[in-house]
Design a protein around this motif. Structure first.
Motif, short mmCIF file in Angstrom:
data_model
loop_
_atom_site.label_atom_id
_atom_site.label_comp_id
_atom_site.label_asym_id
_atom_site.label_seq_id
_atom_site.Cartn_x
_atom_site.Cartn_y
_atom_site.Cartn_z
N PRO A 1 0.83 -1.22 0.00
CA PRO A 1 0.00 0.00 0.00
C PRO A 1 0.86 1.26 0.00
CG PRO A 1 -0.67 -1.55 1.74
CD PRO A 1 0.64 -2.02 1.22
N GLU A 2 0.60 2.16 -0.95
CA GLU A 2 1.43 3.37 -1.04
C GLU A 2 0.65 4.63 -1.39
OE1 GLU A 2 5.87 1.86 -2.36
OE2 GLU A 2 4.38 2.23 -3.91
N GLU A 3 -0.59 4.53 -1.87
CA GLU A 3 -1.29 5.72 -2.32
C GLU A 3 -2.18 6.28 -1.21
OE1 GLU A 3 -1.26 2.92 -4.06
OE2 GLU A 3 -0.07 3.40 -5.82
N LEU B 1 -4.26 7.75 6.07
CA LEU B 1 -4.80 6.48 5.60
C LEU B 1 -4.27 6.20 4.20
CD1 LEU B 1 -6.88 4.13 6.01
CD2 LEU B 1 -8.58 5.63 4.95
N VAL B 2 -3.78 4.98 3.98
CA VAL B 2 -3.18 4.59 2.71
C VAL B 2 -4.06 3.53 2.05
CG1 VAL B 2 -1.12 3.62 1.62
CG2 VAL B 2 -0.89 5.14 3.57
N PRO C 1 -7.44 11.47 -4.29
CA PRO C 1 -7.09 12.69 -5.03
C PRO C 1 -6.39 12.44 -6.35
CG PRO C 1 -6.54 12.92 -2.71
CD PRO C 1 -6.93 11.49 -2.92
N GLU C 2 -5.54 11.42 -6.43
CA GLU C 2 -4.80 11.14 -7.67
C GLU C 2 -5.76 10.88 -8.82
OE1 GLU C 2 -0.53 9.20 -6.50
OE2 GLU C 2 -2.19 7.90 -7.02
N GLU C 3 -6.79 10.08 -8.53
CA GLU C 3 -7.73 9.73 -9.59
C GLU C 3 -8.45 10.97 -10.10
OE1 GLU C 3 -8.03 6.77 -10.91
OE2 GLU C 3 -6.54 5.96 -9.57
N ILE C 4 -8.82 11.88 -9.19
CA ILE C 4 -9.53 13.08 -9.59
C ILE C 4 -8.64 13.94 -10.48
CG2 ILE C 4 -10.66 15.17 -8.74
CD1 ILE C 4 -11.27 13.62 -6.17
N GLY D 1 4.55 14.11 -4.72
CA GLY D 1 3.90 13.23 -5.69
C GLY D 1 2.71 12.48 -5.13
N LEU D 2 2.58 12.46 -3.81
CA LEU D 2 1.45 11.77 -3.18
C LEU D 2 0.56 12.76 -2.43
CD1 LEU D 2 3.41 8.65 -1.85
CD2 LEU D 2 1.74 8.67 -3.70
#
Length: 487
Positions: free
Chosen positions: A122-124, A139-140, A169-172, A366-367
């Motif tokens: 798990p990293e995102e 929370l990851v 947030p990345e997906e958005i 980046g995250l």
């Protein structure tokens, strides 16, 4: 499919049936009463002569005249993407007056263990919109992070807040679309709740529109204890289907795990098992692990299952078997605090004993943001220092403390009232959370920020933050000027 009319004993939620050929463990059973009513059950234990069956709808009205049919298969959950937006009872039946569910598949509710070599680390980052979680105990995606609460604390309000605010947030950003529901789904599993709580949950989901991207399972307090055992398994089976077959990032909220464990104890007592700690079954650790370990990511699959189990600690005791065993299995904990709640802090999360073991892997450039880790570490240290000084103030008073100590005390107060206390309707993104953190840290001189990189200090430090006592000093001078004018 054999039918038996050989019920020998009924004990609590269990029915004991005499058989003449072996039946399988966890096999589904139909029990037909003389009046035609049917109940479902599951084989709990069997030998060459007897089978013990736990009945999902309770054993009321079952007698020796009832017939028992063993169906030769384990319990399965009918799953489809159309479950999003639906409300089901603890047995997986729709209770929202919607259309019949037409399943695409029927999945075994026990689930298959994820091969450790197939797991993806798990990293995102998952943004909950709650500063105490996002900023301090992140929370990851793929993590299992429980909330340890206690009787009377607003854990249900926090659960609803996370359910409606959580996003990836990345997906958005990648899609340029701020409609959270496209790639993110919530499976909300309530166990042993009152009818009033259930109505509040459903009203909030409908009011905020969160129901459109959610599947809700609701097991009420007056439903049989046996049903409470299968409700989280139905919810997790649904989550696994949405995640690993349909590519969703699924957040599973399980509340209240204490009610689930009480059901385990009740059934264990009915089976006359030798009890373990405080009367709970000795296999409770294994049972909880079977639920919690269904969180994670799988290599080559787009989706993920993230869990937030919520439990109430009996007697506020974090050494009680339920939080104790949960802490061994999961990857941290969010601690709710009774003192903060009495002060009106919402949500009353105490960040000092809270922990997210996977936080470091899910934050940073980046995250979330480059300064996230440093800000979190410095805030934690400063708040801990302020907490220690509060004990000292009770002995010697604030006047005996140095100017630097008074800064830490003021920071601790503002941390609770500005950072942690945000209300249950305020959705903060990670940028806002970190900016508030910098506002607080700027109360300290730059030389005290020894956990933050100097370049980050130069970029984010606020020079215009009021010095402790400046405001009060200004008020005093104003008051003196007014007195002179009156004279």
């Amino acid at each position: 499919m054999k039918e038996y009319k050989t019920i020998e004993e009924i004990s609590g939620p269990l029915v004991f049936v005499e058989i003449d050929e072996p039946v399988g463990y966890d096999e589904i059973v139909e029990i037909e009463l003389p009046n035609g009513e049917q109940k479902r059950g599951q084989v709990l234990e069997s030998n060459e002569e007897f089978a013990s069956i736990q009945v999902f709808e309770g054993t009321d009205s079952i007698n020796r005249d009832a017939s028992v049919r063993f169906l030769g298969e384990t319990m399965k959950m009918p799953v489809t993407e159309d479950l999003l937006g639906r409300v089901l009872d603890g047995s997986g039946r729709p209770i929202d007056d919607g259309p019949e569910i037409v399943p695409e598949e029927r999945e075994d509710i026990i689930g298959a263990a994820i091969n450790p070599t197939a797991r993806e680390y798990p990293e995102e980052f998952i943004q909950t919109g709650v500063s105490a979680i996002d900023g301090m105990n992140t929370l990851v995606r793929g993590q299992k992070l429980p909330i340890f609460s206690a009787s009377g604390l607003p854990h249900n309000d926090l659960a609803l807040q996370i359910a409606r605010q959580a996003t990836v947030p990345e997906e958005i950003d990648e899609e340029g679309d701020d409609e959270d529901g496209s790639e993110f789904a919530v499976v909300f599993c309530a166990m042993g709740i009152t009818a009033e709580e259930s109505n509040e949950f459903l009203a909030d989901f409908e009011r905020t529109g969160a129901l459109e991207r959610s599947v809700v399972f609701s097991n009420l307090a007056d439903d049989p204890a046996v049903e409470r055992q299968i409700t989280p398994r139905l919810a997790l089976t649904t989550a696994e289907y949405l995640a690993f077959e349909k590519g969703y990032h699924v957040l599973v909220i399980l509340t209240d795990m204490t009610n689930y464990c009480e059901a385990l104890r009740e059934i264990g007592a009915a089976r006359e098992e030798v009890p373990g700690r405080r009367g709970y079954p000795g296999y409770m650790y294994t049972d909880l692990a079977q639920l919690y370990e269904r969180a994670g990511r799988i290599k080559g699959r787009e989706g993920s299952v993230t869990q937030i189990p919520i439990l109430t600690m009996p007697g506020d005791d974090d050494t009680h078997p339920i939080p104790d065993l949960t802490g061994y299995i999961t990857e941290g904990q969010i601690m709710m605090d009774r003192d903060l709640n009495s002060q009106g802090v919402q949500p009353p999360v105490n960040v000092l004993p809270s922990l997210s073991r996977l936080m470091d892997d899910g934050i940073g450039e980046g995250l979330t943001r480059e300064d996230h880790g440093d800000v979190s570490d410095q805030l934690y240290a400063a708040y801990a220092e302020g907490e220690d000084l509060r004990d000292l103030v009770n002995i010697v008073g604030r006047e005996a403390l140095s100017e630097q100590d008074n800064r830490y005390l003021d920071l601790a107060d503002r941390f609770e009232t500005e950072f942690v206390d945000q209300g249950f309707d305020n959705n903060r993104d990670i940028e806002e959370t970190l900016d508030i953190g910098w506002d607080l840290l700027s109360m300290l001189p730059k030389s005290s920020l020894n956990r933050i990189d100097e370049e980050l200090i130069e970029e984010h430090y606020r020079e215009d933050v009021d010095e402790p006592g400046e405001e009060s000093a200004g008020d005093e001078s104003d008051g003196a000027a007014e007195s002179e004018a009156e004279a």
